[in-house]
Design a protein around this motif. Structure first.
Motif, PDB file in Angstrom:
ATOM      1  N   GLY A  57       0.810  -1.201   0.000  1.00 19.62           N
ATOM      2  CA  GLY A  57       0.000   0.000   0.000  1.00 19.62           C
ATOM      3  C   GLY A  57       0.844   1.252   0.000  1.00 19.62           C
ATOM      4  N   PRO A  58       0.260   2.408   0.385  1.00 23.79           N
ATOM      5  CA  PRO A  58       1.026   3.655   0.419  1.00 23.79           C
ATOM      6  C   PRO A  58       2.187   3.538   1.406  1.00 23.79           C
TER       7      PRO A  58
ATOM      8  N   GLN B   9       3.658   0.696  -5.231  1.00 25.51           N
ATOM      9  CA  GLN B   9       2.331   0.464  -4.676  1.00 25.51           C
ATOM     10  C   GLN B   9       1.535  -0.454  -5.586  1.00 25.51           C
ATOM     11  N   ASP B  10       0.895  -1.474  -4.990  1.00 15.47           N
ATOM     12  CA  ASP B  10       0.128  -2.445  -5.764  1.00 15.47           C
ATOM     13  C   ASP B  10      -1.248  -1.900  -6.143  1.00 15.47           C
ATOM     14  N   ILE B  11      -1.854  -2.609  -7.080  1.00 19.36           N
ATOM     15  CA  ILE B  11      -3.221  -2.321  -7.506  1.00 19.36           C
ATOM     16  C   ILE B  11      -4.115  -3.456  -7.030  1.00 19.36           C
ATOM     17  N   ILE B  12      -5.185  -3.118  -6.341  1.00 18.00           N
ATOM     18  CA  ILE B  12      -6.164  -4.147  -5.957  1.00 18.00           C
ATOM     19  C   ILE B  12      -6.953  -4.554  -7.200  1.00 18.00           C
TER      20      ILE B  12
ATOM     21  N   GLN C  46     -22.353 -15.276 -19.980  1.00 18.68           N
ATOM     22  CA  GLN C  46     -21.554 -14.933 -18.800  1.00 18.68           C
ATOM     23  C   GLN C  46     -21.290 -13.439 -18.768  1.00 18.68           C
ATOM     24  N   ILE C  47     -21.302 -12.864 -17.553  1.00 22.44           N
ATOM     25  CA  ILE C  47     -20.956 -11.459 -17.359  1.00 22.44           C
ATOM     26  C   ILE C  47     -19.932 -11.376 -16.238  1.00 22.44           C
ATOM     27  N   THR C  48     -18.951 -10.467 -16.417  1.00 24.12           N
ATOM     28  CA  THR C  48     -17.869 -10.301 -15.447  1.00 24.12           C
ATOM     29  C   THR C  48     -17.770  -8.835 -15.058  1.00 24.12           C
ATOM     30  N   CYS C  49     -17.618  -8.592 -13.767  1.00 24.81           N
ATOM     31  CA  CYS C  49     -17.457  -7.237 -13.233  1.00 24.81           C
ATOM     32  C   CYS C  49     -16.065  -7.146 -12.623  1.00 24.81           C
ATOM     33  N   ALA C  50     -15.222  -6.216 -13.131  1.00 24.89           N
ATOM     34  CA  ALA C  50     -13.839  -6.078 -12.671  1.00 24.89           C
ATOM     35  C   ALA C  50     -13.655  -4.713 -12.016  1.00 24.89           C
ATOM     36  N   TYR C  51     -13.004  -4.714 -10.844  1.00 30.19           N
ATOM     37  CA  TYR C  51     -12.725  -3.470 -10.109  1.00 30.19           C
ATOM     38  C   TYR C  51     -11.239  -3.413  -9.812  1.00 30.19           C
ATOM     39  N   ASN C  52     -10.587  -2.317 -10.242  1.00 33.08           N
ATOM     40  CA  ASN C  52      -9.154  -2.123 -10.009  1.00 33.08           C
ATOM     41  C   ASN C  52      -8.949  -0.747  -9.379  1.00 33.08           C
ATOM     42  N   GLU C  53      -8.130  -0.681  -8.344  1.00 31.13           N
ATOM     43  CA  GLU C  53      -7.821   0.604  -7.726  1.00 31.13           C
ATOM     44  C   GLU C  53      -6.513   0.493  -6.970  1.00 31.13           C
ATOM     45  N   LYS C  54      -5.794   1.633  -6.919  1.00 31.96           N
ATOM     46  CA  LYS C  54      -4.548   1.668  -6.156  1.00 31.96           C
ATOM     47  C   LYS C  54      -4.848   1.468  -4.680  1.00 31.96           C
ATOM     48  N   THR C  55      -3.991   0.728  -3.997  1.00 33.17           N
ATOM     49  CA  THR C  55      -4.217   0.374  -2.599  1.00 33.17           C
ATOM     50  C   THR C  55      -4.220   1.603  -1.702  1.00 33.17           C
ATOM     51  N   ASP C  56      -4.965   1.484  -0.634  1.00 37.61           N
ATOM     52  CA  ASP C  56      -5.064   2.538   0.362  1.00 37.61           C
ATOM     53  C   ASP C  56      -5.036   1.876   1.736  1.00 37.61           C
TER      54      ASP C  56
END
Length: 975
Positions: free
Chosen positions: A145-146, A153-156, A200-210
């Motif tokens: 994380g930060p 810093q990784d990405i979730i 099929q449906i896929t939901c992807a969420y990416n964000e920088k760690t906090d």
């Protein structure tokens, strides 16, 4: 009579026929529904006609068979549907709900509910899910994380997918919740990107760690099941973070400290280092330190971050001795700089230190006086404060009772409950509108997904409400408009008093706006907002300005932002407008209140953290500040506090002794005791003084709506009726008076009753009218330069220079676009220069400017002259309020009577400085023996430098008659 009965019967028959031939009214229509294989569901369909009939048809998803299949017809469910389908019409007449048990893939498709008489129909989709959603994340060994140790810093990465059969895809939503604290109210909905494949449906969420993500997990759920929603969740996310200290702490020799890093690691080694000039020394090999020397101390942490070595500074302390080094500590508190190069060898990343980084000026704290505490009765966190009609209203987050306190005695008066049809789950904020005597409340009810704004009377009755597309929001008022800060949507919305949306401003993520805490409107197009920065996750306050594009869209630009090194804010949860350039900030986790000067890019700490041991001030907070309310009429600041050790909320009340003193103590302003009061006289006429002038050792005083110019002996200030001038029928409503020594005459500007133009009259000292002429304005002020008369026209923004006979010598119209509006007074200071006091239309501030005519233009008379501004006061100098009268001294300096600030300034345009020569006598910390003060509003000035005297005419709401004070000018120009 018979004919009338027959006609009524015929009319009723026609109505019945029209009803039969009209459109069917569906009371309840089926909606798109999701169901898992093996589960049960239903599709509602109800019609208004209790004796009507409907049929159900099914269009399967199978492409080979696009023909309809009859499910229900003539009160029977047909094969093959009759094994698992049935009709439920027992709930109400006209109800034909289709119930499906043990759903199968072949049930997916379009269902039609059709009324048999009219063939009107309505449709819905049934989506059959093969199983529950499937969730996954990249959280294997924890994520970086930060950090302040240079680690990337990784990405979730969170993914959620589901297989289905149907004409439309199921709806997937991703939310985040904290471990062991899960509830729907604590969920944070996230925006995910959708991708579709066949079935099929896929939901992807990416964000920088906090660091806030540590201990959280992600939930993926459907949204259209008629029973419980289908969902899955990830494992608990582990975030490895290490964040260094960004602010300095003030301590003294002998204090003991414990250094604790803001990190997720439990495996840290600490070292305390002392810095003296270019030398460093290790003074402790543990996280504890007893300070035994003055200077800068730093706690260095060495932690393990997912098998990586991480070095950073967890604490920075400036130490002073209790006696010998006290003066050094004061210098530091007032902004003494430390060279960042001294710290460079010790830090893995450079520390940036600016002038404002350590500019916590304690001198301003004396302007706030802690006078009382209120301990509220409800055992819940305070979520809102507002003042309405001399009452303080206190709102609690999870207790839906509003407490009311008297603003004068601070005693508890009553409570009222928020009266809503649905139960309130959480109350976010409260605001008030004085003109409507009503309250505005932001809350969330158990039946609503989004925040509601309700308009309440003072007894809790909700007269109107509207919905906000966010689950959290905050409220403030600007004039009669409601300003709503949408916390998660990153939006500031402005509504009318009735809830009609005026504008919605989206603050983009790519500009650094991650999550908003609070927003207030400070000017017509400017807003102050506190938030988390997208990349660095620092906490910041910015001023944004609204811009309307050509296509009508609204965008914003950042015109000011606090820097991360400025004050080390930690959750600036609440903002209050203090002045046009100053914002009060409740810095929650730092236990303090900041005053940010957006003009000078600096800050002060008027209310400090009461946990600091060596703090000798009553202007401090023992707990986290949560909400603030500034009551300007009585000069009081209310600060609501909360914390883990408080069972009930507490409100600290501070008296703001004089908020203008902070303006005066800025650079370029000083106080000098140059004047001494030697005389005071109460005017005889019971009217407001509107003019004062000196001619032949006689002081002439004009009053509003009075036909007499009173005369006073200059030396004794005794009324002289023989020299007073009475002009009946020729002077009805004087606005100002001036005099000319060379012409031995008086000039009076008068506004006759029911006329729209002022008239300037030239009088002899016995009252004879020598000449008169009109000016094109209904408000006008006068001054004299040599033998010429200078007229300042308030509404038309003009300065006109007349000869002694009323001929126009010079005319200038000052433009609003150049910053001139509503002129108060103008004087001529040289052959080509004029000083003028005025409003600034862009900022609504008040200024004194010096303009110069263009000497290259040979234009005279009524033609407007070209001018340029050569000097203007800056708001950072004085914070003027209605500079109503100007006078020039022999050195070219300008005396300014500030009507609403109760003081007189001395401005030197050449040196760009200002002195407050007569102070506001209402300020309590002025010594009683100080004679350079005035107790009422200064209205007019008259300076006689030959006798070194300054006359100040005063008035106010508590005075039956005007007062004229005479001051001895001890020194008007230093050597």
């Amino acid at each position: 009579m018979i004919a009338r009965v027959l006609m009524n019967g015929l009319f009723s028959s026609l109505l019945w026929i029209l009803c039969l031939s009209g459109n069917t009214e569906f009371i309840v229509k089926p909606i798109d529904t999701e169901v898992r294989i093996g589960d049960s569901t239903f599709l509602n369909c109800s019609i208004l006609d209790a004796h009507g009939e409907v049929s159900w048809y099914h269009y399967p998803v199978d492409k080979k068979n696009k023909h309809e299949r009859v499910v229900y017809f003539k009160r029977h469910v047909l094969e093959p549907y009759n094994k698992r389908f049935k009709i439920d019409n027992a709930s109400s007449p006209g109800s034909f709900s289709l119930v499906i048990t043990q759903a199968e893939n072949q049930d997916a498709g379009t269902y039609v509910c059709q009324e048999e008489k009219t063939d009107d129909s309505t449709t819905a989709e049934l989506i059959v899910l093969e199983s529950d959603p499937s969730c996954s994340s990249n959280n294997v060994e924890g994520l970086i994380g930060p950090n302040d140790c240079g680690l990337k810093q990784d990405i979730i990465q969170v993914s959620c997918s589901i297989k289905y059969k149907g004409n439309v895809a199921p709806q997937l939503h991703v939310t985040r919740a904290k471990e062991r604290h899960y509830s729907h109210a604590n969920e944070t909905e996230l925006n995910c990107s959708l991708s579709k494949e066949i079935g099929q449906i896929t939901c992807a969420y990416n964000e920088k760690t906090d660091s806030d993500f540590d201990g959280s997990y992600f939930i993926c759920h459907t949204n259209r099941s008629r029973n419980a929603q289908y969902k899955c969740s990830t494992e608990v996310i582990k975030i490895h973070y290490a964040i260094g200290q960004t602010s300095l702490l003030a301590k003294t020799v002998g204090d003991s400290l414990t250094c604790s890093a803001r990190t997720s690691s439990h495996d840290c080694v600490y070292t305390w280092i002392w810095i003296n000039d270019s030398h460093t020394k290790t003074v402790s090999q543990s996280n504890t330190l007893t300070i035994n020397r003055t200077g800068l101390h730093q706690c260095k942490a060495n932690c393990k971050i997912r098998a990586n070595e991480c070095h950073f500074y967890a604490m920075m302390v400036m130490a002073s001795s209790s006696i010998a080094e006290k003066r050094q500590m004061r210098l530091w508190e007032k902004g003494k700089n430390f060279d960042s190069k001294e710290l460079q060898p010790l830090l893995s990343t450079p520390v940036k230190m600016s002038n404002t980084f350590i500019n916590e000026n304690l001198s301003y704290a004396t302007k706030f006086e802690h006078i009382r505490d209120i301990h509220t009765r409800a055992s819940s966190v305070i979520s809102g404060l507002t003042v309405l009609m001399e009452k303080l209203y206190v709102l609690h987050e999870y207790n839906f009772t509003v407490e009311v306190y008297d603003l004068k005695t601070f005693d508890h008066e009553r409570n009222f409950v928020i009266k809503r049809p649905s139960n309130v789950i959480v109350a976010f904020d409260i605001a008030s509108l004085q003109s409507k005597n009503c309250l505005y409340l932001a809350y969330l009810t158990e039946n609503q997904l989004f925040c509601q704004i309700g308009i309440l009377d003072i007894f809790g009755n909700v007269s109107r409400h509207w919905s906000i597309d966010d689950r959290e929001c905050r409220l403030t008022m600007y004039e009669s408009n409601v300003i709503v800060c949408k916390t998660n949507k990153n939006q500031i919305a402005e509504y009318s008093a009735k809830g009609e949306e005026i504008v919605a401003i989206t603050l983009p993520l790519n500009s650094g706006f991650h999550k908003l805490w609070h927003a207030i409107k400070i000017a017509d197009s400017k807003y102050a907002v506190s938030y988390i920065v997208t990349e660095s996750h620092e906490h910041r306050v910015s001023i944004v300005e609204k811009e309307t594009m050509v296509n009508g869209q609204v965008s914003v630009k950042i015109v000011y932002s606090t820097s991360p090194q400025m004050c080390g804010m930690n959750k600036p949860i609440d903002l209050v407008k203090f002045s046009i350039d100053h914002v009060l900030v409740a810095d929650k986790l730092n236990n303090r209140v900041l005053l940010i000067d957006t003009l000078q890019d600096s800050y002060k700490v008027p209310i400090r953290d009461g946990r600091i041991k060596n703090l000798k001030s009553n202007c401090c907070l023992e707990h986290h500040p949560l909400r603030m309310c500034l009551e300007e009429n009585n000069g009081k600041l209310f600060v609501a506090m909360g914390g883990s050790y408080i069972k009930v909320g507490a409100i600290c009340i501070f008296r703001v002794q004089d908020k203008r003193e902070e303006m005066d103590s800025a650079e370029g302003v000083s106080y000098k005791k140059e004047l001494e009061r030697i005389n005071e006289v109460t005017a005889r006429a019971n009217h407001v003084i509107c003019g004062m002038t000196l001619l032949n050792k006689t002081v002439y005083v004009a009053y509003e709506h009075c036909s007499t110019l009173e005369a006073y002996d200059y030396h004794t200030m005794i009324f002289d009726p023989k020299r007073s001038v009475f002009i009946k029928d020729y002077l009805t409503n004087p606005l100002d008076i001036a005099s000319s020594e060379s012409s031995n005459c008086l000039y009076v500007v008068d506004l006759p009753n029911r006329e729209s133009q002022c008239r300037i009259k030239k009088l002899s000292t016995d009252g004879t009218i020598l000449n008169h002429w009109f000016v094109d304005d209904n408000e006008c002020r006068l001054s004299v330069y040599e033998s010429n008369v200078i007229a300042c026209l308030h509404n038309t923004n003009q300065i006109i220079d007349y000869s002694s006979q009323g001929e126009v010598v010079f005319r200038v119209k000052l433009s609003r676009g150049k910053g001139f509006d509503k002129l108060w007074h103008a004087i001529k200071v040289s052959e080509t220069q004029y000083a003028v006091s005025h409003k600034v239309p862009q900022s609504n501030g008040h200024q004194v400017s010096v303009i110069e005519s263009n000497e290259n233009l040979e234009i005279k008379g009524n033609s407007p002259r070209s001018v340029r501004s050569v000097y203007s006061t800056s708001p950072k100098f004085f914070g003027m309020n209605t500079p109503i009268c100007l006078v020039k001294d022999r050195w070219g300096r300008i005396l300014v009577a500030e009507l609403l600030n109760n003081r007189v300034l001395l401005i030197d345009p050449a040196a760009n400085t200002c002195e407050v020569i007569l102070r506001d006598g209402r300020i309590k910390n002025i010594p009683t023996e100080c004679k350079c003060k005035i107790e009422h509003h200064p209205l007019r000035l008259c300076l006689d430098e030959s006798s070194e005297k300054l006359l100040v005419a005063m008035g106010g709401p508590y005075l039956k008659a005007g007062v004229i004070c005479t001051f001895k000018v001890q020194d008007t120009q230093s050597a």
